[in-house]
Design a protein around this motif. Structure first.
Motif, short mmCIF file in Angstrom:
data_model
loop_
_atom_site.label_atom_id
_atom_site.label_comp_id
_atom_site.label_asym_id
_atom_site.label_seq_id
_atom_site.Cartn_x
_atom_site.Cartn_y
_atom_site.Cartn_z
N PHE A 109 46.55 45.69 54.17
CA PHE A 109 47.43 46.31 53.19
C PHE A 109 48.15 45.34 52.28
O PHE A 109 48.98 45.77 51.47
CB PHE A 109 48.45 47.19 53.91
CG PHE A 109 47.81 48.31 54.69
CD1 PHE A 109 47.17 49.33 54.03
CD2 PHE A 109 47.84 48.32 56.07
CE1 PHE A 109 46.57 50.37 54.74
CE2 PHE A 109 47.25 49.34 56.78
CZ PHE A 109 46.60 50.36 56.11
N ALA A 110 47.88 44.06 52.34
CA ALA A 110 48.54 43.09 51.47
C ALA A 110 48.04 43.26 50.04
O ALA A 110 46.88 43.62 49.80
CB ALA A 110 48.29 41.67 51.96
N PHE A 111 48.90 43.02 49.08
CA PHE A 111 48.54 43.13 47.67
C PHE A 111 47.62 41.98 47.31
O PHE A 111 47.92 40.81 47.55
CB PHE A 111 49.79 43.10 46.81
CG PHE A 111 49.49 43.24 45.35
CD1 PHE A 111 49.20 44.47 44.81
CD2 PHE A 111 49.51 42.14 44.52
CE1 PHE A 111 48.91 44.60 43.45
CE2 PHE A 111 49.24 42.26 43.17
CZ PHE A 111 48.94 43.50 42.64
N ASP A 112 46.48 42.30 46.73
CA ASP A 112 45.52 41.29 46.32
C ASP A 112 45.42 41.32 44.80
O ASP A 112 44.94 42.30 44.21
CB ASP A 112 44.16 41.58 46.95
CG ASP A 112 43.13 40.50 46.66
OD1 ASP A 112 43.53 39.40 46.25
OD2 ASP A 112 41.94 40.77 46.87
N ALA A 113 45.87 40.26 44.16
CA ALA A 113 45.91 40.21 42.70
C ALA A 113 44.52 40.25 42.09
O ALA A 113 44.31 40.88 41.04
CB ALA A 113 46.64 38.96 42.23
N ALA A 114 43.54 39.63 42.73
CA ALA A 114 42.18 39.62 42.18
C ALA A 114 41.58 41.02 42.19
O ALA A 114 40.97 41.45 41.21
CB ALA A 114 41.31 38.65 42.98
N THR A 115 41.75 41.74 43.28
CA THR A 115 41.23 43.11 43.36
C THR A 115 41.94 44.02 42.37
O THR A 115 41.31 44.85 41.71
CB THR A 115 41.38 43.65 44.79
OG1 THR A 115 40.72 42.76 45.69
CG2 THR A 115 40.78 45.04 44.92
N PHE A 116 43.26 43.86 42.26
CA PHE A 116 44.01 44.66 41.30
C PHE A 116 43.52 44.39 39.88
O PHE A 116 43.34 45.32 39.09
CB PHE A 116 45.50 44.36 41.40
CG PHE A 116 46.32 45.05 40.36
CD1 PHE A 116 46.60 46.40 40.47
CD2 PHE A 116 46.79 44.36 39.26
CE1 PHE A 116 47.34 47.05 39.50
CE2 PHE A 116 47.53 45.00 38.28
CZ PHE A 116 47.82 46.35 38.41
N GLY A 117 43.30 43.14 39.54
CA GLY A 117 42.82 42.79 38.21
C GLY A 117 41.45 43.38 37.92
O GLY A 117 41.20 43.89 36.82
N LEU A 118 40.57 43.35 38.91
CA LEU A 118 39.23 43.92 38.74
C LEU A 118 39.29 45.42 38.52
O LEU A 118 38.66 45.96 37.60
CB LEU A 118 38.38 43.59 39.95
CG LEU A 118 36.95 44.10 39.93
CD1 LEU A 118 36.16 43.40 38.84
CD2 LEU A 118 36.30 43.90 41.27
#
Length: 80
Positions: free
Chosen positions: A46-55
């Motif tokens: 559940f940690a926020f992943d900036a790369a996945t969010f950007g994609l």
């Protein structure tokens, strides 16, 4: 204190220092491992992943712009 053990050919356990089959730990170490292990698993899931969010954000933006342009073209073609 944890012990590294290996299974012998006669199906007994022997304490070894190299490659081992099992690790024997104390009750306190086991409880600590369970608590920290659960926290680590939850953080990984559940940690926020900036790369996945950007994609995902980029894909949504491209889909929106593409659909908007297609809608404009269809609307213009419908008027003629």
């Amino acid at each position: 204190m944890s012990q590294c053990v290996a299974i012998q050919p006669d199906q007994t356990l022997k304490v070894v220092s190299g490659a081992c089959d099992f690790v024997i730990i104390t009750q306190a170490e086991f409880e600590q491992f369970q608590q920290t292990g659960l926290v680590n698993v939850l953080n990984e899931l559940f940690a926020f992943d900036a790369a996945t969010f950007g994609l995902i954000n980029t894909a949504a933006l491209v889909a929106f712009i593409t659909a908007h342009c297609i809608g404009r073209v269809v609307r213009t073609m419908g008027k003629t």
